[in-house]
Design a protein around this motif. Structure first.
Motif, PDB file in Angstrom:
ATOM      1  N   LYS A 163       0.820  -1.209   0.000  1.00  0.00           N
ATOM      2  CA  LYS A 163       0.000   0.000   0.000  1.00  0.00           C
ATOM      3  C   LYS A 163       0.858   1.266   0.000  1.00  0.00           C
ATOM      4  CE  LYS A 163      -3.965  -2.094   2.374  1.00  0.00           C
ATOM      5  NZ  LYS A 163      -4.782  -2.111   3.616  1.00  0.00           N
ATOM      6  N   ILE A 164       1.940   1.245   0.774  1.00  0.00           N
ATOM      7  CA  ILE A 164       2.842   2.400   0.834  1.00  0.00           C
ATOM      8  C   ILE A 164       3.473   2.664  -0.532  1.00  0.00           C
ATOM      9  CG2 ILE A 164       5.010   3.261   1.804  1.00  0.00           C
ATOM     10  CD1 ILE A 164       4.287   1.766   4.393  1.00  0.00           C
ATOM     11  N   ILE A 165       3.938   1.581  -1.173  1.00  0.00           N
ATOM     12  CA  ILE A 165       4.555   1.728  -2.490  1.00  0.00           C
ATOM     13  C   ILE A 165       3.544   2.237  -3.507  1.00  0.00           C
ATOM     14  CG2 ILE A 165       5.653   0.477  -4.398  1.00  0.00           C
ATOM     15  CD1 ILE A 165       6.889  -1.394  -2.344  1.00  0.00           C
ATOM     16  N   GLU A 166       2.301   1.734  -3.421  1.00  0.00           N
ATOM     17  CA  GLU A 166       1.258   2.164  -4.354  1.00  0.00           C
ATOM     18  C   GLU A 166       0.929   3.648  -4.171  1.00  0.00           C
ATOM     19  OE1 GLU A 166      -1.959  -0.553  -3.709  1.00  0.00           O
ATOM     20  OE2 GLU A 166      -1.244  -1.936  -5.263  1.00  0.00           O
ATOM     21  N   LYS A 167       0.940   4.108  -2.928  1.00  0.00           N
ATOM     22  CA  LYS A 167       0.692   5.536  -2.673  1.00  0.00           C
ATOM     23  C   LYS A 167       1.793   6.402  -3.281  1.00  0.00           C
ATOM     24  CE  LYS A 167      -2.051   5.041   1.562  1.00  0.00           C
ATOM     25  NZ  LYS A 167      -2.117   5.306   3.028  1.00  0.00           N
ATOM     26  N   ILE A 168       3.023   5.928  -3.141  1.00  0.00           N
ATOM     27  CA  ILE A 168       4.158   6.660  -3.720  1.00  0.00           C
ATOM     28  C   ILE A 168       4.027   6.709  -5.238  1.00  0.00           C
ATOM     29  CG2 ILE A 168       6.664   6.625  -4.073  1.00  0.00           C
ATOM     30  CD1 ILE A 168       6.914   5.365  -1.293  1.00  0.00           C
ATOM     31  N   LEU A 169       3.621   5.583  -5.841  1.00  0.00           N
ATOM     32  CA  LEU A 169       3.449   5.524  -7.289  1.00  0.00           C
ATOM     33  C   LEU A 169       2.290   6.407  -7.747  1.00  0.00           C
ATOM     34  CD1 LEU A 169       4.046   1.701  -7.900  1.00  0.00           C
ATOM     35  CD2 LEU A 169       5.596   3.590  -8.428  1.00  0.00           C
ATOM     36  N   ASP A 170       1.257   6.523  -6.893  1.00  0.00           N
ATOM     37  CA  ASP A 170       0.139   7.431  -7.221  1.00  0.00           C
ATOM     38  C   ASP A 170       0.623   8.876  -7.249  1.00  0.00           C
ATOM     39  OD1 ASP A 170      -1.833   5.538  -7.533  1.00  0.00           O
ATOM     40  OD2 ASP A 170      -2.392   5.522  -5.408  1.00  0.00           O
ATOM     41  N   ILE A 171       1.473   9.236  -6.277  1.00  0.00           N
ATOM     42  CA  ILE A 171       2.028  10.594  -6.236  1.00  0.00           C
ATOM     43  C   ILE A 171       2.874  10.860  -7.481  1.00  0.00           C
ATOM     44  CG2 ILE A 171       3.606  12.126  -4.988  1.00  0.00           C
ATOM     45  CD1 ILE A 171       2.742  10.707  -2.401  1.00  0.00           C
ATOM     46  N   LEU A 172       3.616   9.817  -7.897  1.00  0.00           N
ATOM     47  CA  LEU A 172       4.474   9.949  -9.082  1.00  0.00           C
ATOM     48  C   LEU A 172       3.701   9.760 -10.386  1.00  0.00           C
ATOM     49  CD1 LEU A 172       7.571   7.895  -7.820  1.00  0.00           C
ATOM     50  CD2 LEU A 172       7.324  10.385  -7.900  1.00  0.00           C
TER      51      LEU A 172
END
Length: 319
Positions: free
Chosen positions: A176-185
């Motif tokens: 989930k943390i990685i997915e949030k970072i990818l959403d920001i990017l």
């Protein structure tokens, strides 16, 4: 340009390490040791290596079936050996897995290409887990036998670090943390692939009976792998108890994985010299052992080269 600089740097490191080791050994004695190799034991080592690779390919096939991908075993064998051939001179053995996953992706059903990478990931992680677990169990059971306790703590630390790392990687919160970072990017494509990869790994892990078989087969192949090193050592008249191979080989294999040289050249030789000289083995014999082991991998790559020449990496998709 950057990739070329990296290759040049890694090649330079390999050359410098090899030159440094050669300056520390007697070259005349090296030739004598290599020419005195017992060919029967060398051949036995290679046959064991072939058998080990077939078992690994069978394990890979089990993972794929657990994911719902039914690919013929002979096709898996082809892809596996081609990966050995094309990955031999890549910066790290992980390159072999990339090639295998890429080639396999041509044969899984459309929309399930991620299964090729996830199945290889599962197989590799279980393999390392069994390798470290085996070394840890042996080191703890023979704790009083070893004068140097540091290697035992090293193996234990590597095992715990590996387990912790895998736990973090497959944890849903990490995802989930990685997915949030990818959403920001705004990297939606990468996020989708990560999502499919994660669920492909979890879907295979659900089949406990299959995973148990894979774990047992992985343990079996790791034991065979260590016996291969031991047999190669015997072919050079290295009389070191096999128990030390069970401790040192896992550490050496992890060191060789580091992508700091070409195909682990130089790093592998340095690791063999460092660890085996502590057991009373001469630098020349330790260096020779690394060369014999590398020659076994080249023989294996040769077989993969023949398969590649006959079929190519893009093996025609099964109809």
């Amino acid at each position: 340009m950057k990739s070329k600089r990296n290759i040049i740097l890694k090649a330079t490191i390999s050359v410098c390490l090899i030159v440094f080791i050669l300056l520390k050994i007697d070259l005349k004695n090296l030739s004598q040791v290599l020419f005195s190799v017992k060919w029967f034991l060398f051949l036995l080592s290679f046959l064991l290596l072939l058998f080990q690779q077939v078992v690994i390919a069978y394990s890979w096939n089990l993972v794929l079936k657990a994911q719902g991908n039914h690919i013929s075993f002979d096709k898996i064998i082809q892809i596996h050996f081609i990966g050995n051939f094309l990955g031999t001179f890549l910066p790290s053995s992980i390159g072999m897995d990339v090639i295998r996953a890429y080639s396999l992706s041509k044969h899984v059903p459309k929309g399930k290409g991620v299964d090729a990478a996830s199945s290889m990931f599962i197989l590799r992680m279980i393999g390392f887990l069994m390798l470290f677990a085996l070394a840890l169990v042996i080191s703890l059971s023979m704790y009083d036998f070893f004068k140097d306790k540091s290697i035992i703590w090293t193996v234990g630390g590597m095992f715990l670090s590996f387990v912790l790392g895998i736990g973090i990687m497959v944890n849903s919160q990490t995802k989930k943390i990685i997915e949030k970072i990818l959403d920001i990017l705004r990297a939606k494509a990468i996020k989708d692939k990560l999502h499919r990869f994660y669920h492909a790994v979890m879907d295979a892990a659900v089949y406990r009976k299959v995973m148990f078989r894979i774990i047992m087969l992985s343990l079996f192949t790791q034991i065979i792998g260590i016996i291969i090193f031991y047999t190669a050592g015997l072919s050079l008249n290295i009389s070191v108890p096999i128990i030390y191979y069970f401790l040192y080989i896992p550490v050496i294999q992890v060191i060789v994985l580091l992508p700091i040289s070409i195909a682990g050249i130089g790093v592998r030789e340095g690791a063999f010299v460092y660890f085996f000289t502590q057991l009373g083995v001469s630098r020349t014999q330790a260096f020779s052992l690394s060369l014999v082991v590398f020659s076994l991998s080249l023989c294996l790559a040769f077989i993969g080269g023949i398969i590649y020449w006959c079929s190519g990496i893009l093996i025609p998709r099964e109809k």
